[in-house]
Design a protein around this motif. Structure first.
Motif, PDB file in Angstrom:
ATOM      1  N   LYS A  38      65.744 -12.353  51.936  1.00 39.57           N
ATOM      2  CA  LYS A  38      66.770 -11.303  51.896  1.00 39.57           C
ATOM      3  C   LYS A  38      68.124 -11.834  52.315  1.00 39.57           C
ATOM      4  O   LYS A  38      69.162 -11.447  51.771  1.00 39.57           O
ATOM      5  CB  LYS A  38      66.353 -10.149  52.816  1.00 39.57           C
ATOM      6  CG  LYS A  38      67.404  -9.053  52.959  1.00 39.57           C
ATOM      7  CD  LYS A  38      66.920  -7.979  53.899  1.00 39.57           C
ATOM      8  CE  LYS A  38      68.002  -6.917  54.112  1.00 39.57           C
ATOM      9  NZ  LYS A  38      67.576  -5.863  55.045  1.00 39.57           N
ATOM     10  N   TYR A  39      68.158 -12.730  53.280  1.00 43.11           N
ATOM     11  CA  TYR A  39      69.414 -13.248  53.822  1.00 43.11           C
ATOM     12  C   TYR A  39      69.746 -14.659  53.346  1.00 43.11           C
ATOM     13  O   TYR A  39      70.862 -15.117  53.543  1.00 43.11           O
ATOM     14  CB  TYR A  39      69.357 -13.254  55.354  1.00 43.11           C
ATOM     15  CG  TYR A  39      69.241 -11.880  55.955  1.00 43.11           C
ATOM     16  CD1 TYR A  39      70.325 -11.014  55.977  1.00 43.11           C
ATOM     17  CD2 TYR A  39      68.047 -11.440  56.505  1.00 43.11           C
ATOM     18  CE1 TYR A  39      70.222  -9.746  56.531  1.00 43.11           C
ATOM     19  CE2 TYR A  39      67.936 -10.171  57.064  1.00 43.11           C
ATOM     20  CZ  TYR A  39      69.022  -9.333  57.071  1.00 43.11           C
ATOM     21  OH  TYR A  39      68.916  -8.076  57.617  1.00 43.11           O
ATOM     22  N   ALA A  73      71.522 -15.430  45.770  1.00 45.23           N
ATOM     23  CA  ALA A  73      72.525 -14.363  45.718  1.00 45.23           C
ATOM     24  C   ALA A  73      73.296 -14.292  47.031  1.00 45.23           C
ATOM     25  O   ALA A  73      74.527 -14.120  47.040  1.00 45.23           O
ATOM     26  CB  ALA A  73      71.858 -13.025  45.427  1.00 45.23           C
ATOM     27  N   SER A  74      72.580 -14.423  48.143  1.00 44.47           N
ATOM     28  CA  SER A  74      73.235 -14.410  49.452  1.00 44.47           C
ATOM     29  C   SER A  74      74.224 -15.552  49.577  1.00 44.47           C
ATOM     30  O   SER A  74      75.364 -15.374  50.025  1.00 44.47           O
ATOM     31  CB  SER A  74      72.180 -14.507  50.560  1.00 44.47           C
ATOM     32  OG  SER A  74      72.805 -14.609  51.827  1.00 44.47           O
ATOM     33  N   ILE A 112      77.300 -14.856  47.030  1.00 45.41           N
ATOM     34  CA  ILE A 112      78.141 -13.699  47.353  1.00 45.41           C
ATOM     35  C   ILE A 112      78.750 -13.809  48.741  1.00 45.41           C
ATOM     36  O   ILE A 112      79.939 -13.545  48.932  1.00 45.41           O
ATOM     37  CB  ILE A 112      77.329 -12.393  47.220  1.00 45.41           C
ATOM     38  CG1 ILE A 112      76.873 -12.214  45.772  1.00 45.41           C
ATOM     39  CG2 ILE A 112      78.170 -11.188  47.659  1.00 45.41           C
ATOM     40  CD1 ILE A 112      75.945 -11.030  45.548  1.00 45.41           C
ATOM     41  N   GLU A 113      77.948 -14.198  49.730  1.00 41.22           N
ATOM     42  CA  GLU A 113      78.455 -14.285  51.106  1.00 41.22           C
ATOM     43  C   GLU A 113      79.596 -15.294  51.216  1.00 41.22           C
ATOM     44  O   GLU A 113      80.547 -15.091  51.968  1.00 41.22           O
ATOM     45  CB  GLU A 113      77.321 -14.693  52.055  1.00 41.22           C
ATOM     46  CG  GLU A 113      76.293 -13.622  52.329  1.00 41.22           C
ATOM     47  CD  GLU A 113      76.745 -12.605  53.370  1.00 41.22           C
ATOM     48  OE1 GLU A 113      77.826 -12.801  53.952  1.00 41.22           O
ATOM     49  OE2 GLU A 113      76.016 -11.631  53.582  1.00 41.22           O
ATOM     50  N   LEU A 116      80.847  -8.548  47.908  1.00 42.32           N
ATOM     51  CA  LEU A 116      80.413  -8.713  49.292  1.00 42.32           C
ATOM     52  C   LEU A 116      80.447  -7.385  50.035  1.00 42.32           C
ATOM     53  O   LEU A 116      79.554  -7.082  50.836  1.00 42.32           O
ATOM     54  CB  LEU A 116      81.293  -9.758  49.995  1.00 42.32           C
ATOM     55  CG  LEU A 116      80.925 -10.107  51.441  1.00 42.32           C
ATOM     56  CD1 LEU A 116      79.440 -10.429  51.579  1.00 42.32           C
ATOM     57  CD2 LEU A 116      81.769 -11.281  51.928  1.00 42.32           C
ATOM     58  N   ARG A 155      77.408  -5.548  49.093  1.00 39.81           N
ATOM     59  CA  ARG A 155      76.237  -6.127  49.757  1.00 39.81           C
ATOM     60  C   ARG A 155      76.156  -5.662  51.210  1.00 39.81           C
ATOM     61  O   ARG A 155      75.064  -5.406  51.718  1.00 39.81           O
ATOM     62  CB  ARG A 155      76.318  -7.659  49.678  1.00 39.81           C
ATOM     63  CG  ARG A 155      75.050  -8.363  50.118  1.00 39.81           C
ATOM     64  CD  ARG A 155      75.129  -9.856  49.846  1.00 39.81           C
ATOM     65  NE  ARG A 155      73.985 -10.546  50.391  1.00 39.81           N
ATOM     66  CZ  ARG A 155      72.810 -10.676  49.785  1.00 39.81           C
ATOM     67  NH1 ARG A 155      72.634 -10.156  48.592  1.00 39.81           N
ATOM     68  NH2 ARG A 155      71.819 -11.325  50.358  1.00 39.81           N
ATOM     69  N   ARG A 189      72.322  -5.687  52.950  1.00 37.90           N
ATOM     70  CA  ARG A 189      71.736  -6.963  52.554  1.00 37.90           C
ATOM     71  C   ARG A 189      72.601  -8.148  52.980  1.00 37.90           C
ATOM     72  O   ARG A 189      72.248  -9.296  52.728  1.00 37.90           O
ATOM     73  CB  ARG A 189      71.515  -7.004  51.042  1.00 37.90           C
ATOM     74  CG  ARG A 189      70.550  -5.948  50.530  1.00 37.90           C
ATOM     75  CD  ARG A 189      70.229  -6.147  49.057  1.00 37.90           C
ATOM     76  NE  ARG A 189      69.537  -7.405  48.813  1.00 37.90           N
ATOM     77  CZ  ARG A 189      68.231  -7.592  48.932  1.00 37.90           C
ATOM     78  NH1 ARG A 189      67.454  -6.581  49.298  1.00 37.90           N
ATOM     79  NH2 ARG A 189      67.684  -8.752  48.669  1.00 37.90           N
ATOM     80  N   ALA A 190      73.725  -7.866  53.594  1.00 36.92           N
ATOM     81  CA  ALA A 190      74.628  -8.936  54.030  1.00 36.92           C
ATOM     82  C   ALA A 190      74.259  -9.409  55.428  1.00 36.92           C
ATOM     83  O   ALA A 190      73.543  -8.731  56.174  1.00 36.92           O
ATOM     84  CB  ALA A 190      76.069  -8.436  54.005  1.00 36.92           C
TER      85      ALA A 190
END
Length: 290
Positions: free
Chosen positions: A212-213, A217-218, A221-222, A263, A266, A271-272
């Motif tokens: 999840k973290y 994608a994390s 996007i992060e 972001l 998210r 989910r961020a």
């Protein structure tokens, strides 16, 4: 010269089309953000305040990108349609009107958008690291970019000036270099931190729980990775004075907005990365240390 102008005009046209497409994507993300916030009625006071800040941030982002997209569309319409018979052609029209007031407005909007996005990126760097020392150097670059951004607006907006020629382009190149240096630093810090924590979280929580973290994608996007990558492409083409730089400028500015908005979404979807997630990851790392 004519071939260079032809490449530039095609690039400007393609850039405007990318602006329209990505602006539609931004509108979807923006209204999705407002929808999530409007449905979050039963929250604690701190969560509501956070949502208000995110909604204000999103509104500033879409306001600035709207100005930029409209300005680019109007300039293209004026150059290619309204003044199609301009003496000297499109090259002469661009040279004589690059400093028109609404182009200066578009440049100002892009500078404000950059400061807003970069401020958010620095904040997220702090969240991922949970240590103020990690943002010392990016903060110095941020204030330098603010000064250079103001200078870019001034010199590109002077009569008979041109964002892509002369002193204006040197200042714009300096501003863009500092901004992209900031982006690259923060992106590297965030990616490095996520990968470091991911490796250790998997050892205690398992791959599925940590994904999840720590998934792709994390990571993308992060760290606002597209924003940084298109910025590098833009600075390289601008530095060698290649006419295609205007395409990468459009993509860079659009993802300046889109990366931040993704972001924000998210964060609202829980989910961020948060301080609690960082603490959990660090504690997991300590558990696996010999």
């Amino acid at each position: 010269m004519s071939s260079t102008n032809t490449i530039f005009q095609h690039s400007l046209y393609v850039g405007n089309n990318f602006n329209a497409i990505l602006y539609g994507v931004e509108l979807v993300f923006y209204f999705a953000t407002l929808s999530i916030i409007s449905r979050s009625n039963r929250q604690e006071k701190a969560a509501k305040q956070s949502n208000i800040r995110l909604s204000v941030l999103s509104t500033v982002l879409i306001s600035m990108i709207t100005i930029f997209v409209i300005v680019q569309a109007i300039f293209g319409e004026q150059m290619w349609i309204t003044n199609e018979d301009y003496p000297g052609g499109t090259a002469a029209y661009f040279a004589n009107h690059a400093a028109v007031w609404y182009e200066t407005l578009g440049t100002t909007a892009s500078v404000v958008l950059s400061l807003t996005s970069d401020g958010f990126l620095i904040y997220r760097t702090y969240i991922v690291w949970n240590n103020w020392r990690a943002i010392l150097f990016p903060s110095v670059l941020y204030f330098a970019s603010a000064v250079l951004g103001i200078m870019t607006c001034y010199y590109s907006g002077k009569p008979d000036s041109d964002f892509f020629v002369g002193l204006a382009v040197n200042i714009a190149l300096s501003w863009s270099s500092v901004v992209i240096g900031l982006n690259f630093t923060c992106t590297t810090l965030i990616c490095g931190r996520i990968l470091w924590v991911a490796k250790r979280m998997e050892g205690t929580l398992g791959r599925k729980a940590s994904k999840k973290y720590t998934g792709a994608a994390s990571l993308i996007i992060e760290s606002m990775l597209p924003y940084t990558l298109f910025g590098i492409m833009y600075i390289v083409t601008l530095g060698i004075n290649h006419p295609t730089s205007v395409v990468f400028l459009s993509l860079y500015i659009m993802f300046m907005c889109l990366s931040s908005q993704m972001l924000i979404l998210r964060v609202l979807m829980n989910r961020a990365w948060t301080r609690d997630a960082v603490t959990m990851g660090v504690n997991s790392a300590r558990c696996v240390e010999p």
